[in-house]
Motif scaffolding. Structure first.
Motif, PDB file in Angstrom:
ATOM      1  N   SER A   1       0.964  -1.193   0.035  1.00 50.21           N
ATOM      2  CA  SER A   1      -0.077   0.050  -0.032  1.00 50.21           C
ATOM      3  C   SER A   1       0.956   1.308   0.033  1.00 50.21           C
ATOM      4  CB  SER A   1      -0.809  -0.089   1.174  1.00 50.21           C
ATOM      5  OG  SER A   1      -0.149  -0.332   2.382  1.00 50.21           O
ATOM      6  N   GLY A   2       2.162   1.336   0.255  1.00 50.76           N
ATOM      7  CA  GLY A   2       3.162   2.260   0.631  1.00 50.76           C
ATOM      8  C   GLY A   2       3.187   3.012  -0.703  1.00 50.76           C
ATOM      9  N   ALA A   3       3.300   2.410  -2.030  1.00 48.18           N
ATOM     10  CA  ALA A   3       3.448   3.260  -3.319  1.00 48.18           C
ATOM     11  C   ALA A   3       2.129   4.031  -3.365  1.00 48.18           C
ATOM     12  CB  ALA A   3       3.619   2.396  -4.436  1.00 48.18           C
ATOM     13  N   CYS A   4       0.798   3.394  -3.138  1.00 57.83           N
ATOM     14  CA  CYS A   4      -0.435   4.435  -3.502  1.00 57.83           C
ATOM     15  C   CYS A   4      -0.312   5.619  -2.585  1.00 57.83           C
ATOM     16  CB  CYS A   4      -1.536   3.422  -2.868  1.00 57.83           C
ATOM     17  SG  CYS A   4      -1.575   1.728  -3.545  1.00 57.83           S
ATOM     18  N   TYR A   5      -0.029   5.272  -1.384  1.00 57.71           N
ATOM     19  CA  TYR A   5      -0.094   6.480  -0.356  1.00 57.71           C
ATOM     20  C   TYR A   5       1.124   7.525  -0.734  1.00 57.71           C
ATOM     21  CZ  TYR A   5       1.328   8.993   3.998  1.00 57.71           C
ATOM     22  OH  TYR A   5       1.317   9.862   4.937  1.00 57.71           O
ATOM     23  N   LEU A   6       2.037   7.410  -0.946  1.00 54.85           N
ATOM     24  CA  LEU A   6       3.047   8.196  -1.284  1.00 54.85           C
ATOM     25  C   LEU A   6       2.779   8.884  -2.477  1.00 54.85           C
ATOM     26  CD1 LEU A   6       6.508   6.242  -0.553  1.00 54.85           C
ATOM     27  CD2 LEU A   6       5.427   8.118   0.638  1.00 54.85           C
ATOM     28  N   ALA A   7       2.262   8.206  -3.767  1.00 56.20           N
ATOM     29  CA  ALA A   7       2.125   8.993  -4.947  1.00 56.20           C
ATOM     30  C   ALA A   7       0.806   9.956  -4.786  1.00 56.20           C
ATOM     31  CB  ALA A   7       1.900   7.990  -6.187  1.00 56.20           C
TER      32      ALA A   7
ATOM     33  N   ALA B   1       1.457  12.758  -2.540  1.00 53.61           N
ATOM     34  CA  ALA B   1       2.284  13.902  -3.339  1.00 53.61           C
ATOM     35  C   ALA B   1       1.506  14.793  -4.209  1.00 53.61           C
ATOM     36  CB  ALA B   1       3.355  13.091  -3.836  1.00 53.61           C
ATOM     37  N   ALA B   2       0.552  13.736  -4.764  1.00 50.44           N
ATOM     38  CA  ALA B   2      -0.238  14.495  -5.822  1.00 50.44           C
ATOM     39  C   ALA B   2      -0.945  15.711  -5.059  1.00 50.44           C
ATOM     40  CB  ALA B   2      -0.962  13.662  -6.783  1.00 50.44           C
ATOM     41  N   TYR B   3      -1.560  15.311  -3.898  1.00 48.18           N
ATOM     42  CA  TYR B   3      -2.339  16.499  -3.093  1.00 48.18           C
ATOM     43  C   TYR B   3      -1.430  17.424  -2.826  1.00 48.18           C
ATOM     44  CZ  TYR B   3      -7.033  14.498  -2.241  1.00 48.18           C
ATOM     45  OH  TYR B   3      -8.416  14.238  -2.358  1.00 48.18           O
ATOM     46  N   CYS B   4      -0.223  17.333  -2.379  1.00 54.05           N
ATOM     47  CA  CYS B   4       0.828  18.192  -1.698  1.00 54.05           C
ATOM     48  C   CYS B   4       1.298  19.313  -2.926  1.00 54.05           C
ATOM     49  CB  CYS B   4       1.904  17.974  -0.875  1.00 54.05           C
ATOM     50  SG  CYS B   4       1.128  17.034   0.802  1.00 54.05           S
ATOM     51  N   ALA B   5       1.229  18.490  -4.099  1.00 59.12           N
ATOM     52  CA  ALA B   5       1.620  19.386  -5.426  1.00 59.12           C
ATOM     53  C   ALA B   5       0.440  20.121  -5.791  1.00 59.12           C
ATOM     54  CB  ALA B   5       2.060  18.502  -6.417  1.00 59.12           C
ATOM     55  N   GLY B   6      -0.785  20.199  -5.352  1.00 61.35           N
ATOM     56  CA  GLY B   6      -1.588  21.135  -5.564  1.00 61.35           C
ATOM     57  C   GLY B   6      -2.807  20.571  -6.354  1.00 61.35           C
ATOM     58  N   ALA B   7      -3.065  19.268  -6.427  1.00 66.05           N
ATOM     59  CA  ALA B   7      -4.163  18.633  -7.092  1.00 66.05           C
ATOM     60  C   ALA B   7      -5.519  18.844  -5.958  1.00 66.05           C
ATOM     61  CB  ALA B   7      -3.962  17.281  -7.340  1.00 66.05           C
TER      62      ALA B   7
ATOM     63  N   SER C   1      -7.486   5.151   6.349  1.00 66.56           N
ATOM     64  CA  SER C   1      -6.968   5.289   7.594  1.00 66.56           C
ATOM     65  C   SER C   1      -5.764   6.157   7.659  1.00 66.56           C
ATOM     66  CB  SER C   1      -6.827   4.316   8.440  1.00 66.56           C
ATOM     67  OG  SER C   1      -5.701   3.568   7.963  1.00 66.56           O
ATOM     68  N   SER C   2      -5.019   5.988   6.656  1.00 68.27           N
ATOM     69  CA  SER C   2      -3.519   6.934   6.795  1.00 68.27           C
ATOM     70  C   SER C   2      -3.792   8.203   5.819  1.00 68.27           C
ATOM     71  CB  SER C   2      -2.416   6.132   6.329  1.00 68.27           C
ATOM     72  OG  SER C   2      -2.602   5.720   4.868  1.00 68.27           O
ATOM     73  N   LEU C   3      -4.645   8.237   4.786  1.00 66.01           N
ATOM     74  CA  LEU C   3      -4.868   9.193   4.054  1.00 66.01           C
ATOM     75  C   LEU C   3      -6.295   9.410   3.533  1.00 66.01           C
ATOM     76  CD1 LEU C   3      -3.248  11.470   2.690  1.00 66.01           C
ATOM     77  CD2 LEU C   3      -3.137   9.996   0.503  1.00 66.01           C
TER      78      LEU C   3
END
Length: 494
Positions: A255-261, A264-270, A287-289
């Motif tokens: 699940s880590g790759a899903c969470y990180l991508a 990051a998309a949200y934090c880049a402004g999506a 639960s984590s995001l």
């Protein structure tokens, strides 16, 4: 934005200044030497013993002129010449004549290893080297590297290819490089940049017409570029204003790759991010995001129709089901699409041609699979192989390495920020998310890929004082990204 030049391009600027504009080669050489002396005198004590190691080409003439100027300034400088003096260029022969007239000592080559010098000036080859360093030249470079002296390289460390950064069998390990007029690729790319030390690009008086007569297709970003290149975020907006990103990622127990991508998309402004993954990842991701939307792999077609941007590949695995998902996205996604990670491994089975709507983000091992070239082959000319692959596939290629290169087949952007702490699992997932978040805000694929790579590197550098290189994790890069954006919005990078 700063342009970077190949050997051929740098020589063409010099030639234009001399042959077209009519400037004297000796004048340019003198100004180059004066720029070195200015840096030298600001750093070195007058008691320093200095030896200029000079070849017979114009790089040697630069070094001779430096030694003479330092001698006139009161430094204990001397010259040694490697090569046949009768083969000197006329400018270098003239500089040697002037130096002797100014009573600058000329020593034998053996003085490099037999005498103690505090500083050495490397003026053996410059950017003109095209063949491996051998024989007496190899021995002299070994002696310089073993001397313990602080080494100043002129234009580029002798033994480094000025275009590719390759070590031509043997190279001077400089502590500081003064390069003349324009920056050179060999000073930016690995391994050449490791032999350069601190780099100064000095103005030696090239006319603007000479610099503008040569169009470089390679450049790098600077922090002051951010206000111009970041997408606008108008005050009167809502989540729909900033785009919907579909992240097709993860597999069973991954699940880590899903969470990180996704983060990051949200934090880049999506504005909205939706994850498609295996059903067993639903609980941990929500639960984590909790900001994400979640769908299972069976909902891929509907998700593609919903999205403004698709990211596919991080952690999806190498199964037949994953291959079919990649094929579906490649054949049906009408929106900008980032293909990362495992999806790159599936790509050759699905197609041999894409469009400029697609961004591929392979690291060198994935690039090897994509191109059929070995990793050493790719790294010998990372710019050239990225350009060639972008042309072959018809899309944007982001070849990830210590110096990541982004190309559309015509231009290339080299990332010069970031650090070795970023060489950690999940870092590429964060990059894919950043690029996807920028695409969602309306940037074109090439612009988003270039800026995404740069922001990713800045994020790593932002976190370096906090984590060090050993302690950095991929999730830290997302925190670093937020810090970069906060500094940008406060006006720090203007």
């Amino acid at each position: 934005m700063k342009y970077i030049y190949t050997n051929k391009e740098a020589k063409a600027i010099d030639r234009h200044a001399i042959e077209t504009v009519g400037m004297s080669g000796l004048v340019l050489m003198e100004k180059a030497a004066m720029s070195v002396a200015a840096i030298f005198s600001a750093r070195e004590k007058k008691e320093a013993r200095v030896l200029a190691v000079c070849g017979t080409g114009n790089n040697g003439g630069d070094a001779i002129a430096v030694a003479r100027i330092l001698h006139e300034m009161g430094y204990q400088s001397a010259i040694t010449v490697i090569g046949e003096t009768e083969r000197m260029t006329k400018e270098t022969a003239k500089q040697l004549e002037i130096a002797v007239g100014c009573q600058v000592p000329v020593l034998s080559l053996s003085s490099i290893r037999e005498e103690a010098f505090d500083v050495m000036i490397d003026g053996i080859f410059g950017i003109g080297l095209t063949r491996n360093v051998e024989g007496i030249y190899e021995k002299v470079i070994d002696d310089m590297n073993a001397s313990g002296a602080f080494i100043y390289a002129l234009d580029i460390s002798s033994g480094i290819h000025g275009t590719t950064g390759a070590v031509m069998n043997k190279a001077v390990r400089a502590d500081l490089t003064v390069t003349f007029g324009v920056n050179k690729l060999g000073l930016v790319l690995y391994p050449g940049c490791e032999y350069a030390g601190e780099v100064f690009v000095t103005d030696i008086g090239f006319p603007q017409s000479s610099v503008q007569s040569v169009k470089s297709s390679v450049y790098h970003y600077e922090k002051t570029d951010l206000p111009e290149f970041l997408p606008c975020r108008p005050a009167r907006s809502h989540k729909g204003s900033f785009g919907k990103v579909l992240v097709v990622a993860g597999s069973e127990k991954m699940s880590g790759a899903c969470y990180l991508a996704a983060k990051a998309a949200y934090c880049a402004g999506a504005g909205l991010v939706r994850v498609i993954s295996t059903a067993d990842n639903r609980g941990i991701l929500l639960s984590s995001l909790p900001e994400i939307l979640f769908s299972t792999r069976e909902e891929l077609a509907e998700g593609v129709d919903w999205a403004d941007v698709v990211i596919i590949g991080p952690g999806i695995g190498l199964t037949q089901e994953a291959e079919e998902m990649v094929r579906y996205v490649v054949e049906n996604a009408p929106v900008p699409t980032v293909i990362d990670g495992d999806a790159i491994r599936h790509l050759r089975k699905c197609t041999d041609c894409l469009t400029d709507n697609f961004v591929l983000t392979p690291h060198v091992k994935e690039m090897s699979y994509l191109t059929g070239m070995s990793i050493p082959e790719l790294q010998r000319d990372i710019v050239g192989t990225t350009v060639d692959s972008a042309r072959q596939w018809g899309c944007i290629i982001v070849q990830k390495d210590a110096r990541t290169v982004v190309s559309d087949g015509l231009e290339s952007c080299i990332n010069v920020c970031g650090n070795s702490g970023m060489a950690t699992g999940g870092s590429g997932d964060v990059l894919a998310g950043v690029i996807g978040g920028l695409l969602a805000q309306g940037m074109d694929s090439f612009a988003a890929a270039k800026l995404g790579v740069y922001l990713h590197g800045l994020a790593g550098d932002e976190m370096l004082p906090v984590t060090g290189t050993y302690g950095m994790m991929a999730s830290d890069l997302i925190t670093g990204l937020q810090k970069v954006f906060a500094k940008q919005e406060s006006g720090e990078f203007v």
